[in-house]
Design an enzyme around this catalytic site. Structure first.
Site, PDB file in Angstrom:
ATOM      1  N   HIS A 166       0.874  -1.182   0.000  1.00  0.00           N
ATOM      2  CA  HIS A 166       0.000   0.000   0.000  1.00  0.00           C
ATOM      3  C   HIS A 166       0.902   1.220   0.000  1.00  0.00           C
ATOM      4  O   HIS A 166       1.676   1.412   0.946  1.00  0.00           O
ATOM      5  CB  HIS A 166      -0.883   0.011   1.244  1.00  0.00           C
ATOM      6  CG  HIS A 166      -1.739  -1.215   1.379  1.00  0.00           C
ATOM      7  ND1 HIS A 166      -3.059  -1.252   0.998  1.00  0.00           N
ATOM      8  CD2 HIS A 166      -1.444  -2.470   1.830  1.00  0.00           C
ATOM      9  CE1 HIS A 166      -3.550  -2.462   1.221  1.00  0.00           C
ATOM     10  NE2 HIS A 166      -2.594  -3.224   1.728  1.00  0.00           N
ATOM     11  N   HIS A 180      -8.159  -8.344  -0.527  1.00  0.00           N
ATOM     12  CA  HIS A 180      -7.710  -8.824   0.775  1.00  0.00           C
ATOM     13  C   HIS A 180      -8.788  -9.782   1.302  1.00  0.00           C
ATOM     14  O   HIS A 180      -9.978  -9.428   1.327  1.00  0.00           O
ATOM     15  CB  HIS A 180      -7.577  -7.671   1.768  1.00  0.00           C
ATOM     16  CG  HIS A 180      -6.363  -6.811   1.575  1.00  0.00           C
ATOM     17  ND1 HIS A 180      -6.050  -6.227   0.388  1.00  0.00           N
ATOM     18  CD2 HIS A 180      -5.384  -6.451   2.449  1.00  0.00           C
ATOM     19  CE1 HIS A 180      -4.927  -5.530   0.532  1.00  0.00           C
ATOM     20  NE2 HIS A 180      -4.497  -5.654   1.778  1.00  0.00           N
ATOM     21  N   GLU A 201      -7.218 -12.364   5.995  1.00  0.00           N
ATOM     22  CA  GLU A 201      -6.101 -11.768   6.752  1.00  0.00           C
ATOM     23  C   GLU A 201      -6.383 -12.050   8.231  1.00  0.00           C
ATOM     24  O   GLU A 201      -5.634 -12.739   8.894  1.00  0.00           O
ATOM     25  CB  GLU A 201      -6.011 -10.264   6.476  1.00  0.00           C
ATOM     26  CG  GLU A 201      -4.928  -9.555   7.296  1.00  0.00           C
ATOM     27  CD  GLU A 201      -4.846  -8.053   7.008  1.00  0.00           C
ATOM     28  OE1 GLU A 201      -5.759  -7.499   6.366  1.00  0.00           O
ATOM     29  OE2 GLU A 201      -3.850  -7.424   7.449  1.00  0.00           O
ATOM     30  N   ASP A 222       3.436  -5.100   2.534  1.00  0.00           N
ATOM     31  CA  ASP A 222       2.158  -4.529   2.982  1.00  0.00           C
ATOM     32  C   ASP A 222       2.250  -3.027   3.296  1.00  0.00           C
ATOM     33  O   ASP A 222       2.026  -2.209   2.413  1.00  0.00           O
ATOM     34  CB  ASP A 222       1.614  -5.322   4.182  1.00  0.00           C
ATOM     35  CG  ASP A 222       0.104  -5.252   4.322  1.00  0.00           C
ATOM     36  OD1 ASP A 222      -0.550  -4.694   3.433  1.00  0.00           O
ATOM     37  OD2 ASP A 222      -0.427  -5.772   5.326  1.00  0.00           O
TER      38      ASP A 222
HETATM   39  N1  ADE Z   1      -4.901  -1.174   4.231  1.00  0.00           N
HETATM   40  C1  ADE Z   1      -3.595  -0.985   4.396  1.00  0.00           C
HETATM   41  N2  ADE Z   1      -3.021  -2.094   4.889  1.00  0.00           N
HETATM   42  C2  ADE Z   1      -4.002  -3.012   5.022  1.00  0.00           C
HETATM   43  C3  ADE Z   1      -4.054  -4.356   5.457  1.00  0.00           C
HETATM   44  N3  ADE Z   1      -2.980  -5.020   5.869  1.00  0.00           N
HETATM   45  N4  ADE Z   1      -5.255  -4.975   5.484  1.00  0.00           N
HETATM   46  C4  ADE Z   1      -6.346  -4.346   5.075  1.00  0.00           C
HETATM   47  N5  ADE Z   1      -6.357  -3.084   4.650  1.00  0.00           N
HETATM   48  C5  ADE Z   1      -5.190  -2.417   4.616  1.00  0.00           C
HETATM   49 ZN    ZN Z   2      -2.592  -5.094   2.539  1.00  0.00          ZN
END
Ligand code: ADE
Ligand code: ZN
Length: 333
Positions: A22, A200, A203, A281
């Site tokens: 990101h 995503h 997670e 990430d």
């Molecule tokens: N936005 C930025 N990092 C993130 C992550 N690890 N999971 C979900 N949204 C995000």
């Molecule tokens: Zn992410």
């Protein structure tokens, strides 16, 4: 040289790709302070040390609050350029030759920043990366899943003017309670418009979200996906279709998905024959860029040279590069 230092050298020297990054998560505290001062934005920290000590998270949401607060210092096209250029320099240092980065336009447009300001700043820095360092890239626009689908449709509409710059769309932000199925119509429209899709899923959310991302959002990759081992049928499916999982080890520990790196399930996922690789990430918040992630997980799980090589090859294979470009890079590993 010991076996481990050989592997560390190999990690550092080898051309790599990154697929889960990101750009707003690369905002280092020093740039945050500089931009806050320049743009006269107040931030709740007095020093860089104070910023760093605020980076103690107990789950995804506790991180996202701080992450969105950080984005508020980004105002001008030059700010987005500087943010992206700083990451490009990290790529050069880590020998990343191709990167596919996420950006979160709703986090900016909803506070009055023009979509063009955001995308043009990011794009110009990536163009310079290609011109000066031959680093290639793709841009993926993420929808914020804590917002509603209508907000997603509005931002997709803005992205239609930038199809030349944006290769695909993704789904990020607060996972639990915001399942992929909430965005089924939006992703259908994005696919009709020619965008690739990723999301995503798994997670910290349940395995059903991974199923939904595959079946309803038609994703080409699952971002994270580390919860998949809880569902044997899902593991079989992931193995059969070889859909990539973009795993981020330091992120998973910082956000308490695993309580320490030694407990991470990356090796188990690899052993089951799934298409997995390592990414950073939000490296400014999680304590390391790509090489740090690779070196630390290698050491924590005692990954051997073959396993490390597989991770690096998988990353090229899972990218949105052409088959020719993929094969060209892979032949160099
Ligand atoms: N936005 C930025 N990092 C993130 C992550 N690890 N999971 C979900 N949204 C995000
Ligand atoms: Zn992410």
């Amino acid at each position: 040289m010991s076996g481990n230092s050989n592997i560390i050298e190999y990690i550092k020297k080898t051309p790599k790709t990154e697929l889960h990054l990101h750009i707003e998560g690369t905002l280092e505290p020093n740039l945050m302070f500089e931009l806050a001062r320049k743009n006269k934005i107040s931030i709740p920290y007095k020093s860089i040390e104070e910023v760093k000590s605020a980076y103690n998270f107990n789950n995804l949401d506790s991180f996202l609050n701080i992450y969105y607060q950080g984005t508020k210092v980004l105002i001008t096209e030059q700010d987005f350029f500087d943010l992206t250029w700083a990451y490009v320099l990290k790529c050069k240092k880590d020998n990343i030759v191709h990167t596919e980065i996420f950006f979160d336009p709703q986090a900016h447009v909803d506070r009055g920043i023009d979509f063009n300001t955001v995308i043009n700043g990011i794009f110009k820095a990536l163009k310079k990366a290609k011109d000066e360092f031959n680093i290639t890239s793709n841009i993926i626009m993420c929808f914020l899943r804590h917002l509603d689908e209508d907000s997603g449709f509005k931002i997709l509409d803005k992205a239609l003017n930038h199809k030349d710059k944006i290769i695909g769309v993704g789904l990020d932000s607060s996972e639990i309670g915001n399942p992929p199925k909430k965005f089924e119509r939006l992703f259908k429209k994005a696919i009709e418009e020619g965008f690739l899709t990723v999301a995503h899923a798994g997670e910290e959310g349940p395995t059903e979200y991974i199923w939904e991302a595959i079946n309803l959002l038609k994703v080409k990759r699952i971002d994270h996906g580390v919860q998949c081992l809880k569902d044997e049928k899902l593991v079989e499916k992931l193995k059969q279709i070889q859909i990539p999982l973009t795993v981020c080890p330091l992120s998973n520990v910082k956000l308490c998905v695993f309580n320490k790196l030694e407990k991470h399930n990356l090796k188990e996922i690899l052993k089951k024959g799934l298409m997995v690789m390592v990414n950073s990430d939000d490296p400014a918040y999680f304590g390391g860029y790509l090489n740090d992630n690779l070196i630390k997980i290698q050491s924590a799980l005692n990954l051997n040279m073959n396993e490390v090589k597989t991770l690096l090859i998988n990353s090229f294979k899972s990218s949105f590069l052409s088959e020719n470009e993929k094969n060209n890079w892979i032949s160099k590993l």
